[in-house]
Design an enzyme around this catalytic site. Structure first.
Site, PDB file in Angstrom:
ATOM      1  N   CYS B  83       0.836  -1.209   0.000  1.00  0.00           N
ATOM      2  CA  CYS B  83       0.000   0.000   0.000  1.00  0.00           C
ATOM      3  C   CYS B  83       0.873   1.262   0.000  1.00  0.00           C
ATOM      4  O   CYS B  83       1.611   1.477  -0.942  1.00  0.00           O
ATOM      5  CB  CYS B  83      -1.015  -0.009   1.138  1.00  0.00           C
ATOM      6  N   HIS B 192      -3.924  -4.730  -0.239  1.00  0.00           N
ATOM      7  CA  HIS B 192      -3.477  -5.303   1.031  1.00  0.00           C
ATOM      8  C   HIS B 192      -3.575  -6.822   0.989  1.00  0.00           C
ATOM      9  O   HIS B 192      -4.632  -7.374   1.273  1.00  0.00           O
ATOM     10  CB  HIS B 192      -4.346  -4.770   2.176  1.00  0.00           C
ATOM     11  N   GLU B 194      -2.562  -8.795   3.138  1.00  0.00           N
ATOM     12  CA  GLU B 194      -2.864  -9.273   4.503  1.00  0.00           C
ATOM     13  C   GLU B 194      -4.340  -9.174   4.834  1.00  0.00           C
ATOM     14  O   GLU B 194      -4.799  -9.711   5.829  1.00  0.00           O
ATOM     15  CB  GLU B 194      -2.010  -8.509   5.529  1.00  0.00           C
TER      16      GLU B 194
END
Lengths: 253, 211
Positions: B83, B192, B194
């Site tokens: 990001c 993202h 994650e």
């Protein structure tokens, strides 16, 4: 292909337990927010929202624990709202593992808190949560309420959203207090009225009963759709909603 | 079984715990650190980041992060930016008319997205670059984005024998921007991983496989 419509289940959490009508069949412990979050993730939820309805500040610590345990296990975005008053509250929730934080009543009392939060953490973390209902006393026909829709604060809902976006909120969660719990569909006029003044993502909430209702909300301008009880009681699954959205020509994950 | 040793750079930005957990889940031994020597020595380094470009860059400089990235790349040690951790790898960012210098690993400007609704928030598709290893097996998946700025032009070329960077693009309304880059040891994603569920975990495993 373009950005997918997000389908978001909302869990009301009180002192670390999910409350307000939950009826999952295959869960060992229906009241555990982490376990429910895991199930919704597996069913294809695009995000999760926890609404912390804990009244006492002492019990509120359990919320941070719930958020952190959820973030350890569930790898989709998590929004946490309820009781957020200051930028420090936001900081604590983000550190616990929240990706976005919802603010409602505190921003009505002191709108400056919106820019205090976004200056520190960026626009994308802050969700303005608006509980609105129809009212002939406001120019737009919609007013902001507090206390679960029981109290008016004498504020035009459309004007309030506009102001909050100008102050930096990155997303708006619009909950219709008239439609909430009716299962008769979202308040589409309210969604259209707010969409017209909002250049940030708009999440529609309140009134979902059937899969077609979600399609209507998206076509009225919602970028994401949120519901609680229809999912908790197993009346609809995330998959049902996504299949109906897909059949209507909307991109879903 | 112990996986590769990965450091997640802690420079005061963002939801670091989620990054740590997601990389652990993908099979690595993860250390969260602000210590430049630990970050330099790890087998892989993740540079996360959320919020504003200028603030992130300031945080990165504060822990000497840009030197850590530079030294690792000279030694061909893998780095993954996420990001704003990707955005600061470019030459500069423009926010509210103010230009800030980035790390400058890649030429290019990070600018505000021109779309009817910003931030670009939610699950979007990707068009992986040719020879992408990052998206092997997950080319058709959606990934979670939340950002208001992006890079519209990619100008960097490599000379043989070095391979061309694999540049991945994503469309949002009228915008088309760089959503991931694989360039030798330096990889980065605008989205993202994650927070991108199983697809994100697969992407992180693809990265760990290069370590």
């Amino acid at each position: 292909m373009s950005l997918a419509v997000r389908v978001i289940p909302c869990l009301d959490v009180d002192a670390g337990r999910v409350v307000k009508g939950v009826n999952f069949v295959d869960l060992r412990d229906a009241g555990d927010p982490v376990e429910m979050a895991t199930v919704y993730d597996a069913e294809g939820a695009d995000e999760l929202t926890f609404l912390d309805i804990t009244a006492s500040s002492a019990a509120r610590d359990t919320t941070y624990d719930v958020v952190s345990r959820t973030a350890e296990q569930v790898f989709i975005p998590l929004t946490v709202g309820g009781g957020v008053r200051t930028a420090d509250d936001v900081d604590r929730l983000l550190r616990a593992g929240a990706d976005k934080v919802g603010i409602n009543t505190a921003a009505i009392g002191r709108p400056e808190v919106l820019s205090e939060i976004t200056h520190r953490f960026g626009n994308q973390v802050l969700v303005l949560s608006v509980d609105a209902r129809r009212s002939s006393e406001q120019p737009s026909g919609f007013e902001v309420t507090t206390h679960g829709g029981r109290q008016s604060v004498g504020l035009d809902a459309v004007a309030w959203v506009k102001e909050a976006v100008e102050r930096g909120v990155g997303e708006v969660l619009l909950n219709s207090m008239d439609a909430d719990g009716t299962k008769n569909g979202f308040d589409l006029e309210m969604i259209r009225a707010v969409r017209d003044v909002t250049q940030v993502p708009l999440v529609a909430s309140g009134g979902a009963g059937r899969p077609e209702h979600f399609v209507e909300a998206v076509e009225a301008g919602a970028d994401a759709v949120l519901a609680a009880s229809v999912f908790h009681f197993g009346e609809l699954t995330i998959g049902d909603v996504k299949n109906t959205l897909r059949a209507a020509g909307h991109d879903v994950r | 079984m112990s996986g590769p040793r990965v450091a997640v750079l802690d420079y005061g930005s963002g939801n670091l715990r989620s990054v740590v957990r997601a990389v652990e889940r993908a099979g690595a031994e993860v250390t969260l650190t602000a210590d430049p020597s630990v970050a330099e020595e790890a087998t892989g380094l993740v540079v996360p980041g959320v919020g504003a470009f200028a603030a992130c860059m300031e945080g990165l400089l504060g822990v000497g992060g840009e030197r850590v990235v530079e030294r690792r790349l000279i030694a061909s040690r893998p780095v993954l930016g996420i990001c704003v951790g990707m955005q600061v790898l470019f030459a500069e960012g423009i926010e509210h008319g103010v230009r800030s210098q980035g790390c400058g690993e890649w030429p290019g400007i990070v600018e505000r997205l021109q779309a009817p609704i910003v931030p670009h928030m939610g699950w979007n598709t990707v068009e992986p670059g040719e020879s992408s290893r990052m998206f092997a097996g997950i080319e058709d998946q959606r990934f979670y984005f939340v950002h208001s700025y992006g890079v519209r032009d990619w100008v960097m070329r490599s000379e043989p024998p070095f391979p061309q960077p694999a540049v991945t693009w994503t469309e949002y309304g009228p915008e088309r921007f760089v959503s991931a880059v694989e360039h030798g040891p330096l990889w980065a994603t605008q989205f993202h991983p994650e927070k991108s569920g199983d697809a994100g975990a697969a992407l992180l495993r693809n990265w760990l496989d290069t370590l």
